[in-house]
Design a protein around this motif. Structure first.
Motif, PDB file in Angstrom:
ATOM      1  N   ARG A 162     -68.528  23.467 100.516  1.00 16.18           N
ATOM      2  CA  ARG A 162     -67.405  23.362 101.429  1.00 16.18           C
ATOM      3  C   ARG A 162     -66.341  24.361 100.985  1.00 16.18           C
ATOM      4  O   ARG A 162     -66.003  24.447  99.803  1.00 16.18           O
ATOM      5  N   PRO A 163     -65.805  25.129 101.920  1.00 14.85           N
ATOM      6  CA  PRO A 163     -64.808  26.125 101.530  1.00 14.85           C
ATOM      7  C   PRO A 163     -63.542  25.466 101.010  1.00 14.85           C
ATOM      8  O   PRO A 163     -63.225  24.324 101.340  1.00 14.85           O
ATOM      9  N   ASP A 164     -62.847  26.218 100.205  1.00 18.61           N
ATOM     10  CA  ASP A 164     -61.577  25.722  99.679  1.00 18.61           C
ATOM     11  C   ASP A 164     -60.616  25.486 100.840  1.00 18.61           C
ATOM     12  O   ASP A 164     -60.647  26.202 101.839  1.00 18.61           O
ATOM     13  N   PRO A 165     -59.749  24.488 100.710  1.00 15.62           N
ATOM     14  CA  PRO A 165     -58.811  24.229 101.801  1.00 15.62           C
ATOM     15  C   PRO A 165     -57.845  25.394 101.965  1.00 15.62           C
ATOM     16  O   PRO A 165     -57.507  26.095 101.008  1.00 15.62           O
ATOM     17  N   VAL A 166     -57.417  25.579 103.207  1.00 16.95           N
ATOM     18  CA  VAL A 166     -56.496  26.667 103.503  1.00 16.95           C
ATOM     19  C   VAL A 166     -55.142  26.406 102.861  1.00 16.95           C
ATOM     20  O   VAL A 166     -54.516  27.307 102.328  1.00 16.95           O
ATOM     21  N   ALA A 167     -54.700  25.161 102.915  1.00 15.94           N
ATOM     22  CA  ALA A 167     -53.387  24.814 102.369  1.00 15.94           C
ATOM     23  C   ALA A 167     -53.511  23.532 101.551  1.00 15.94           C
ATOM     24  O   ALA A 167     -54.280  22.644 101.895  1.00 15.94           O
ATOM     25  N   THR A 168     -52.755  23.467 100.459  1.00 14.51           N
ATOM     26  CA  THR A 168     -52.850  22.296  99.580  1.00 14.51           C
ATOM     27  C   THR A 168     -51.504  21.660  99.292  1.00 14.51           C
ATOM     28  O   THR A 168     -51.429  20.685  98.566  1.00 14.51           O
ATOM     29  N   SER A 169     -50.450  22.200  99.851  1.00 13.99           N
ATOM     30  CA  SER A 169     -49.111  21.683  99.559  1.00 13.99           C
ATOM     31  C   SER A 169     -48.958  20.271 100.102  1.00 13.99           C
ATOM     32  O   SER A 169     -49.546  19.900 101.105  1.00 13.99           O
ATOM     33  N   GLY A 170     -48.146  19.489  99.442  1.00 13.46           N
ATOM     34  CA  GLY A 170     -47.873  18.132  99.884  1.00 13.46           C
ATOM     35  C   GLY A 170     -46.678  18.060 100.817  1.00 13.46           C
ATOM     36  O   GLY A 170     -46.462  17.054 101.488  1.00 13.46           O
ATOM     37  N   ASP A 171     -45.856  19.122 100.868  1.00 12.91           N
ATOM     38  CA  ASP A 171     -44.688  19.136 101.742  1.00 12.91           C
ATOM     39  C   ASP A 171     -45.136  19.363 103.178  1.00 12.91           C
ATOM     40  O   ASP A 171     -45.979  20.220 103.458  1.00 12.91           O
ATOM     41  N   LEU A 172     -44.575  18.607 104.093  1.00 16.32           N
ATOM     42  CA  LEU A 172     -44.954  18.697 105.497  1.00 16.32           C
ATOM     43  C   LEU A 172     -43.847  19.366 106.298  1.00 16.32           C
ATOM     44  O   LEU A 172     -42.661  19.059 106.129  1.00 16.32           O
ATOM     45  N   LEU A 173     -44.222  20.298 107.177  1.00 13.32           N
ATOM     46  CA  LEU A 173     -43.266  21.023 108.005  1.00 13.32           C
ATOM     47  C   LEU A 173     -43.658  20.888 109.474  1.00 13.32           C
ATOM     48  O   LEU A 173     -44.815  20.614 109.803  1.00 13.32           O
ATOM     49  N   MET A 174     -42.664  21.127 110.320  1.00 18.18           N
ATOM     50  CA  MET A 174     -42.910  21.167 111.760  1.00 18.18           C
ATOM     51  C   MET A 174     -42.005  22.219 112.366  1.00 18.18           C
ATOM     52  O   MET A 174     -41.001  22.624 111.769  1.00 18.18           O
ATOM     53  N   ILE A 175     -42.394  22.702 113.534  1.00 20.64           N
ATOM     54  CA  ILE A 175     -41.572  23.657 114.267  1.00 20.64           C
ATOM     55  C   ILE A 175     -40.883  22.851 115.376  1.00 20.64           C
ATOM     56  O   ILE A 175     -41.564  22.148 116.131  1.00 20.64           O
ATOM     57  N   PRO A 176     -39.571  22.900 115.488  1.00 21.74           N
ATOM     58  CA  PRO A 176     -38.906  22.162 116.559  1.00 21.74           C
ATOM     59  C   PRO A 176     -39.443  22.582 117.926  1.00 21.74           C
ATOM     60  O   PRO A 176     -39.574  23.761 118.225  1.00 21.74           O
ATOM     61  N   GLY A 177     -39.814  21.600 118.718  1.00 19.19           N
ATOM     62  CA  GLY A 177     -40.398  21.867 120.033  1.00 19.19           C
ATOM     63  C   GLY A 177     -41.901  22.073 119.988  1.00 19.19           C
ATOM     64  O   GLY A 177     -42.551  22.223 121.019  1.00 19.19           O
ATOM     65  N   GLY A 178     -42.502  22.085 118.780  1.00 20.33           N
ATOM     66  CA  GLY A 178     -43.944  22.288 118.642  1.00 20.33           C
ATOM     67  C   GLY A 178     -44.707  20.989 118.819  1.00 20.33           C
ATOM     68  O   GLY A 178     -44.137  19.908 118.995  1.00 20.33           O
TER      69      GLY A 178
ATOM     70  N   PRO B  88     -50.915  28.800 106.926  1.00 22.32           N
ATOM     71  CA  PRO B  88     -50.636  30.156 107.401  1.00 22.32           C
ATOM     72  C   PRO B  88     -49.912  30.191 108.748  1.00 22.32           C
ATOM     73  O   PRO B  88     -49.314  31.204 109.089  1.00 22.32           O
ATOM     74  N   LEU B  89     -49.943  29.102 109.506  1.00 16.91           N
ATOM     75  CA  LEU B  89     -49.262  29.098 110.798  1.00 16.91           C
ATOM     76  C   LEU B  89     -47.752  28.926 110.677  1.00 16.91           C
ATOM     77  O   LEU B  89     -47.013  29.297 111.587  1.00 16.91           O
ATOM     78  N   VAL B  90     -47.274  28.351 109.575  1.00 14.09           N
ATOM     79  CA  VAL B  90     -45.830  28.159 109.416  1.00 14.09           C
ATOM     80  C   VAL B  90     -45.273  28.852 108.183  1.00 14.09           C
ATOM     81  O   VAL B  90     -44.050  28.911 108.015  1.00 14.09           O
ATOM     82  N   ALA B  91     -46.117  29.369 107.310  1.00 11.30           N
ATOM     83  CA  ALA B  91     -45.636  30.013 106.081  1.00 11.30           C
ATOM     84  C   ALA B  91     -44.774  31.221 106.451  1.00 11.30           C
ATOM     85  O   ALA B  91     -45.169  32.073 107.232  1.00 11.30           O
ATOM     86  N   GLY B  92     -43.566  31.249 105.914  1.00  6.39           N
ATOM     87  CA  GLY B  92     -42.675  32.377 106.124  1.00  6.39           C
ATOM     88  C   GLY B  92     -41.877  32.309 107.418  1.00  6.39           C
ATOM     89  O   GLY B  92     -41.140  33.231 107.731  1.00  6.39           O
ATOM     90  N   LYS B  93     -42.029  31.259 108.196  1.00  9.29           N
ATOM     91  CA  LYS B  93     -41.256  31.140 109.437  1.00  9.29           C
ATOM     92  C   LYS B  93     -39.951  30.415 109.138  1.00  9.29           C
ATOM     93  O   LYS B  93     -39.949  29.289 108.644  1.00  9.29           O
ATOM     94  N   PRO B  94     -38.815  31.035 109.438  1.00 12.92           N
ATOM     95  CA  PRO B  94     -37.529  30.409 109.117  1.00 12.92           C
ATOM     96  C   PRO B  94     -37.234  29.187 109.988  1.00 12.92           C
ATOM     97  O   PRO B  94     -36.436  28.342 109.597  1.00 12.92           O
ATOM     98  N   GLU B  95     -37.849  29.087 111.147  1.00 12.93           N
ATOM     99  CA  GLU B  95     -37.554  27.956 112.028  1.00 12.93           C
ATOM    100  C   GLU B  95     -38.292  26.682 111.632  1.00 12.93           C
ATOM    101  O   GLU B  95     -38.064  25.620 112.197  1.00 12.93           O
ATOM    102  N   ALA B  96     -39.216  26.756 110.680  1.00  9.49           N
ATOM    103  CA  ALA B  96     -39.951  25.571 110.230  1.00  9.49           C
ATOM    104  C   ALA B  96     -39.007  24.655 109.447  1.00  9.49           C
ATOM    105  O   ALA B  96     -38.285  25.091 108.563  1.00  9.49           O
ATOM    106  N   VAL B  97     -39.027  23.378 109.826  1.00 10.88           N
ATOM    107  CA  VAL B  97     -38.156  22.391 109.174  1.00 10.88           C
ATOM    108  C   VAL B  97     -39.027  21.287 108.598  1.00 10.88           C
ATOM    109  O   VAL B  97     -40.154  21.081 109.050  1.00 10.88           O
ATOM    110  N   PRO B  98     -38.533  20.551 107.614  1.00 12.47           N
ATOM    111  CA  PRO B  98     -39.329  19.438 107.087  1.00 12.47           C
ATOM    112  C   PRO B  98     -39.622  18.414 108.177  1.00 12.47           C
ATOM    113  O   PRO B  98     -38.784  18.116 109.027  1.00 12.47           O
TER     114      PRO B  98
END
Length: 170
Positions: free
Chosen positions: A105-121, A130-140
């Motif tokens: 089984r491939p290694d997981p793409v992300a392993t962080s325990g912190d959860l983020l969301m994009i407002p309106g997403g 990789p979908l939210v890494a580096g995006k300033p609009e991502a909030v906890p």
């Protein structure tokens, strides 16, 4: 039951069996052409039709028949050659090869325990997805929003919701 590996001698025997038919076809075509030329040459030297008939009967008609027979043999030989080649390619496709190595089984793409969301997403993600890494609009991600089911987990990083612990009352 089919053999695991096709026999090389069977393939080459099929191809060798077709080649004599092709050679006979070429010989019939050549002989027919020669007979037609001889018949034409003989007929062209005669003025009267009754003297042309022997050339027509003995050379031109048999020459035309040989040309037709050579064409039929050539078409059959090409068809048999094509069939033999298709069978050879089919055997190469269906031969049983070594079993593929089991893939891990491939290694997981992300392993962080912190959860983020994009407002309106519509998805919630791990912080290193990789979908939210580096995006300033991502909030906890808010635990209450996650509990209501308004957001779905990201199919790429597959985050797990953190259990909501009731706040201690004072």
């Amino acid at each position: 039951m089919r053999a695991a590996q096709p026999d090389q001698t069977d393939r080459s025997a099929r191809l060798r069996a077709v080649r004599p038919v092709l050679w006979v076809a070429f010989a019939a075509l050549a002989a027919g052409a020669v007979l037609c030329v001889i018949g034409w040459y003989g007929m062209s030297g005669e003025r009267f039709a009754e003297r042309q008939l022997p050339y027509l009967a003995s050379c031109t008609v048999p020459g035309a028949a040989l040309i037709i027979a050579g064409t039929v043999l050539f078409a059959h030989g090409r068809s048999a050659l094509s069939t033999a080649r298709v069978e050879e390619l089919y055997e190469l496709l269906v031969t049983v090869g070594p079993a593929p190595a089991p893939t891990e089984r491939p290694d997981p793409v992300a392993t962080s325990g912190d959860l983020l969301m994009i407002p309106g997403g519509t998805l919630w993600h791990r912080a290193d997805c990789p979908l939210v890494a580096g995006k300033p609009e991502a909030v906890p991600a808010d635990a209450h929003i996650l509990a209501t089911g308004d957001l779905s987990p990201c199919p790429i990083c597959e985050p797990q919701p953190t259990p909501i612990t009731p706040s201690p009352e004072r």
